[in-house]
Scaffold this motif. Structure first.
Motif, PDB file in Angstrom:
ATOM      1  N   MET A  26       0.831  -1.209   0.000  1.00  0.00           N
ATOM      2  CA  MET A  26       0.000   0.000   0.000  1.00  0.00           C
ATOM      3  C   MET A  26       0.863   1.254   0.000  1.00  0.00           C
ATOM      4  O   MET A  26       1.774   1.373   0.816  1.00  0.00           O
ATOM      5  CB  MET A  26      -0.855   0.024   1.267  1.00  0.00           C
ATOM      6  N   ASP A  27       0.575   2.159  -0.900  1.00  0.00           N
ATOM      7  CA  ASP A  27       1.284   3.436  -0.926  1.00  0.00           C
ATOM      8  C   ASP A  27       0.427   4.493  -0.261  1.00  0.00           C
ATOM      9  O   ASP A  27      -0.695   4.755  -0.704  1.00  0.00           O
ATOM     10  CB  ASP A  27       1.555   3.858  -2.382  1.00  0.00           C
ATOM     11  N   PHE A  28       0.946   5.100   0.779  1.00  0.00           N
ATOM     12  CA  PHE A  28       0.182   6.109   1.486  1.00  0.00           C
ATOM     13  C   PHE A  28       0.644   7.494   1.079  1.00  0.00           C
ATOM     14  O   PHE A  28       1.829   7.702   0.819  1.00  0.00           O
ATOM     15  CB  PHE A  28       0.348   5.948   2.985  1.00  0.00           C
ATOM     16  N   SER A  29      -0.304   8.423   1.060  1.00  0.00           N
ATOM     17  CA  SER A  29       0.054   9.785   0.690  1.00  0.00           C
ATOM     18  C   SER A  29       0.563  10.555   1.893  1.00  0.00           C
ATOM     19  O   SER A  29       0.975  11.695   1.768  1.00  0.00           O
ATOM     20  CB  SER A  29      -1.165  10.494   0.095  1.00  0.00           C
ATOM     21  N   SER A  30       0.530   9.930   3.077  1.00  0.00           N
ATOM     22  CA  SER A  30       0.916  10.640   4.292  1.00  0.00           C
ATOM     23  C   SER A  30       1.615   9.673   5.229  1.00  0.00           C
ATOM     24  O   SER A  30       1.150   8.558   5.462  1.00  0.00           O
ATOM     25  CB  SER A  30      -0.344  11.206   4.948  1.00  0.00           C
TER      26      SER A  30
END
Lengths: 205, 205
Positions: A1-5
């Protein structure tokens, strides 16, 4: 999962450490908190921290308690001579819900499990044996789950208190009330026949 | 449920406020924390509080971000003239995972839903309409879920930007890749026939 934060990623990672909660569920829970007023997250965080830092276990039965002795051990109407041995506090709650037991409990905090690295010294067994040796307990009811680990734990305790004057029993295994016989496993069904009770007795229950 | 401890009860109540988590699951989670070192509860509580208090939303697309503009809006390689309209940040993550979209996003923060009391003013619709009116956006892709609320939201936005020079499209609805036709619902199957694409084109995807 790539998180923006990073903050979000960190929160999701911490929540997904809880048992049975994966990354997707953790993300759903965390996004829910973000949609709620900030106080709600504050209450949750505070309730968990406070519990973890301030909770005590009852000195006598090791049940979770806010005081030195739990409400059950403190209750003069309960029979201190009968002690029900259970794995954890959920079992205490389950048995209390039946309103069928008026003795005290002893919470072991788990079962002996070599696979999970849990030995007798990790559980509250010594304090139980001491209770028996001191003569304050006349009957022990083993109410551990009916698994290899549960049976091992029962037997270990039984061996430790051998020779002392105490009656031991285990809770009855059998067909659940309301269950169809054909769906019961054969071990349970076999035990329910071996340990049959007089019909007149069953009428009174 | 009768709890032996107020602290425990309080923690279970707070955890069970989370969506999809009942009292029993909450108790299981809280007891798990009690068996772990106290630091773990500290980390969890801190991660949640910090996220809730410090998280920002990207000024441009309203994605969750630690900075004023999120990494996607900040990326000079992305095409700022194509904007994909989504409900929440999970949709951004899902579309980013496909690596098929090189434009920017606009996170509405929900769908118009009279039943849940969510109106257009509760969503980031005005800022989207402003973007279109200013002329910086040449194409809008609606990627809301295919429900009554999603369709209503699409249509509401469509009406707001009517007359401005912008191409609008919605993501394709059809049979999932790998799915058997016989298990598809008829609406989806019908749409997949109406919106069929040239075979040669499908070979290239």
């Amino acid at each position: 999962m790539d998180f923006s934060s990073k903050l979000l990623e960190n929160a999701v990672n911490e929540v997904s450490r809880l048992p049975g909660i994966g990354k997707r569920t953790a993300l759903r829970l965390v996004l829910h908190l973000l949609k709620q007023p900030a106080e709600n997250t504050g209450y949750l965080a505070e309730a968990l921290t406070q519990l973890r830092n301030e909770v005590k276990s009852c000195q006598k039965c090791h049940n979770i308690s806010d005081t030195v002795l739990c409400d059950i051990c403190n209750n003069p109407n309960r029979n201190a001579e009968i002690v029900c041995v259970v794995e954890d506090i959920r079992d205490v709650m389950a048995i209390e819900n039946t309103a069928q037991f008026k003795g005290l409990y002893h919470v072991l905090g788990g079962k002996i499990s070599p696979i999970e690295g849990v030995g007798p010294q990790d559980l509250e067994i010594e304090s139980l044996v001491e209770k028996v040796k001191s003569g304050e307990v006349k009957e022990l009811i083993f109410a551990l789950s009916s698994t290899m680990e549960g049976d091992t734990t029962n037997f270990y305790i039984y061996k430790q208190i051998e020779g002392y004057e105490v009656v031991t029993s285990t809770i009855a295994r059998g067909i659940s009330v309301g269950d169809e016989l054909e769906y019961a496993d054969e071990v349970t069904l076999g035990r329910s026949i071996l340990n049959r009770i007089p019909f007149e007795q069953s009428l009174k229950q």
